[in-house]
Design an enzyme around this catalytic site. Structure first.
Site, PDB file in Angstrom:
ATOM      1  N   LYS A 196       1.038  -1.255  -0.140  1.00  0.00           N
ATOM      2  CA  LYS A 196       0.120   0.046  -0.064  1.00  0.00           C
ATOM      3  C   LYS A 196       0.979   1.094   0.079  1.00  0.00           C
ATOM      4  O   LYS A 196       1.849   1.543   0.887  1.00  0.00           O
ATOM      5  CB  LYS A 196      -0.804  -0.028   1.285  1.00  0.00           C
ATOM      6  CG  LYS A 196      -1.905   1.290   1.234  1.00  0.00           C
ATOM      7  CD  LYS A 196      -2.642   1.230   2.585  1.00  0.00           C
ATOM      8  CE  LYS A 196      -3.779   2.267   2.553  1.00  0.00           C
ATOM      9  NZ  LYS A 196      -4.415   2.284   3.890  1.00  0.00           N
ATOM     10  N   LYS A 249      -2.390  -1.223  -3.572  1.00  0.00           N
ATOM     11  CA  LYS A 249      -3.113  -0.308  -3.612  1.00  0.00           C
ATOM     12  C   LYS A 249      -2.226   0.918  -3.418  1.00  0.00           C
ATOM     13  O   LYS A 249      -1.443   1.065  -3.020  1.00  0.00           O
ATOM     14  CB  LYS A 249      -3.853  -0.202  -2.177  1.00  0.00           C
ATOM     15  CG  LYS A 249      -4.954   0.881  -2.053  1.00  0.00           C
ATOM     16  CD  LYS A 249      -5.472   0.713  -0.709  1.00  0.00           C
ATOM     17  CE  LYS A 249      -6.615   1.901  -0.579  1.00  0.00           C
ATOM     18  NZ  LYS A 249      -7.274   2.059   0.749  1.00  0.00           N
TER      19      LYS A 249
END
Length: 329
Positions: A196, A249
C-alpha cells in the site's frame, strides 16, 4: 516467413475464443461506508454515486448488490468526530459501529461475503492509523499491533468473513494470525494490504471516510511510491507471515508492481481501484471526452492482465450491470 498474428484477429468469434483475460462478476468487491444514525444516504461530491450510509440504508444497498450478483463487499466505518479518541476506542468495542454493522449484514444476507477493513484512521481524533508515539509523532508500530489484534477479534466475533488490515504496520499479519488462531478463528482468512503506497490517488477517499490526518502524512508507514523492489518484499513478507490474499493499492499506476508480485507469489492477488482513479474516470465521462463503458472495461482487463484475481472497485455495480447485459466492448 514472418508470423501473421492477424489470423487470430480477423473473426470476432475467434478473437473471443483466444482472449487471454476476461472480467467476471466474481472478481468484484464493492466498498461500503457505514455511519451511525438512521435514514442517512449522503453522496460524496468528489465521488459521484458513492455514499455514506446509515445501517438501514446499507442493508437496502446490500439487497441491490446481492440482486446484481456481486458476491463480496468491503466495509468501512465512518465515525462522528465527537466519538473519536486517541486510540480509536469504537473500533475495539463489540458494540461499535462496524461490529454492529457486520452482525446485521450477516443476519440479513448470510451468503454475502463481508470483508472488514481493519484500521484506526477513521476512529482516531488525529486521523492516523494507530497509536501515536509522543516522541516521533508517528504511529507506534508495536503498540498498534496490540490493539489491531483486539480489533480483529471484535470483527471475528461479529461474524465477518475476511479481515483486511490496511494500516501498513510491520508484523501485522503474523500478529493477527496468532490472535485469531488462539481464539478459535483459525479458518478466518486475512487479505493483506501487503503493498500500500503513500499515494495522492486517495484524495477523494478521505472525503468519504473522513480520515485525513490532522497533521503530517502517512509516509512513515505507507510505502514510497518510487520503490518497486521494496513493494515486492512487503508482499512476500506478508505471505510468509500467513496472509491468504495479497493486495496492491492503488492499482492503475502500479501495474508493474502487480505483475511483479504475481510472478513471485502463488497467492491470489487483489487490487484496490482507488477513489482517485474512480473520480478521474467519472470526471472524464462527465466532460464527454471518453467512451466511458469501453474505457472502464479496458481498465479492469488491465488489472486482470497484470495478474490480479480480485478487484475492489467503486465501479462494481455498473460493471455488474454491464456484464449481466453482456454489453459488447
Amino acid at each position: 516467413m514472418f508470423k501473421r498474428f492477424r489470423r487470430l484477429r480477423m473473426n470476432e468469434n475467434l478473437r473471443s475464443m483466444v482472449r487471454e483475460n476476461s472480467l467476471n462478476i466474481n472478481d468484484l468487491i464493492y466498498p461500503l461506508f457505514v455511519v451511525n444514525g438512521e435514514g442517512i444516504k449522503k453522496e460524496i461530491s468528489s465521488m459521484p454515486d458513492v455514499f455514506q450510509m446509515s445501517l438501514d440504508e446499507i442493508l437496502k444497498e446490500c439487497k441491490i448488490i446481492v440482486d446484481l450478483g456481486i458476491k463480496a463487499i468491503i466495509l468501512f466505518g465512518v465515525l462522528e468526530n465527537d466519538k473519536k479518541d486517541s486510540c480509536g476506542s469504537d473500533a475495539l468495542d463489540d458494540e461499535g459501529l462496524v461490529a454492529r454493522s457486520i452482525r446485521e449484514i450477516k443476519k440479513e444476507f448470510p451468503n454475502l461475503f463481508v470483508i472488514s477493513d481493519l484500521c484506526f484512521c477513521e476512529y482516531t481524533d488525529h486521523g492516523h492509523c494507530g497509536i501515536i508515539n509522543a516522541k516521533t509523532k508517528s504511529v507506534d508500530n508495536d503498540a498498534t499491533l496490540k490493539i489491531s489484534a483486539k480489533q480483529a477479534l471484535v470483527h471475528a466475533r461479529a461474524g465477518v468473513d475476511m479481515i483486511a488490515p490496511s494500516g501498513m504496520m510491520d508484523g501485522i499479519i503474523e500478529t493477527l494470525r496468532q490472535a485469531l488462531d488462539q481464539e478459535g478463528f483459525e479458518n478466518l482468512p486475512i487479505m493483506a494490504y501487503s503493498t500500500k503506497f503513500a499515494s495522492s490517488y486517495y484524495g477523494p477517499f478521505r472525503d468519504v471516510a473522513e480520515s485525513a490526518p490532522s497533521y503530517g502524512d502517512r509516509k512513515s508507514y505507507q510505502m514510497d511510491f518510487a520503490n518497486a523492489k521494496e513493494a515486492l518484499g512487503e508482499s512476500l513478507e506478508d505471505e510468509k507471515q500467513g496472509a491468504d490474499i495479497l493486495m496492491v493499492k492503488p492499482a492503475l499506476a502500479y501495474l508493474d508492481v502487480v505483475k511483479e508480485i504475481s510472478l513471485h507469489s502463488n497467492l491470489p492477488l487483489c487490487v484496490y481501484n482507488v477513489s482517485g482513479e474512480y473520480a478521474m474516470l467519472k470526471a472524464a465521462e462527465k466532460a464527454g471526452v471518453i467512451d466511458y463503458e469501453k474505457l472502464l472495461y479496458e481498465t479492469m482487463i488491465a488489472f486482470k492482465r497484470a495478474g490480479a484475481k480480485l478487484i475492489i472497485t467503486y465501479h462494481a455495480k455498473e460493471l455488474a450491470i454491464m456484464l449481466k447485459n453482456e454489453v459488447k466492448l
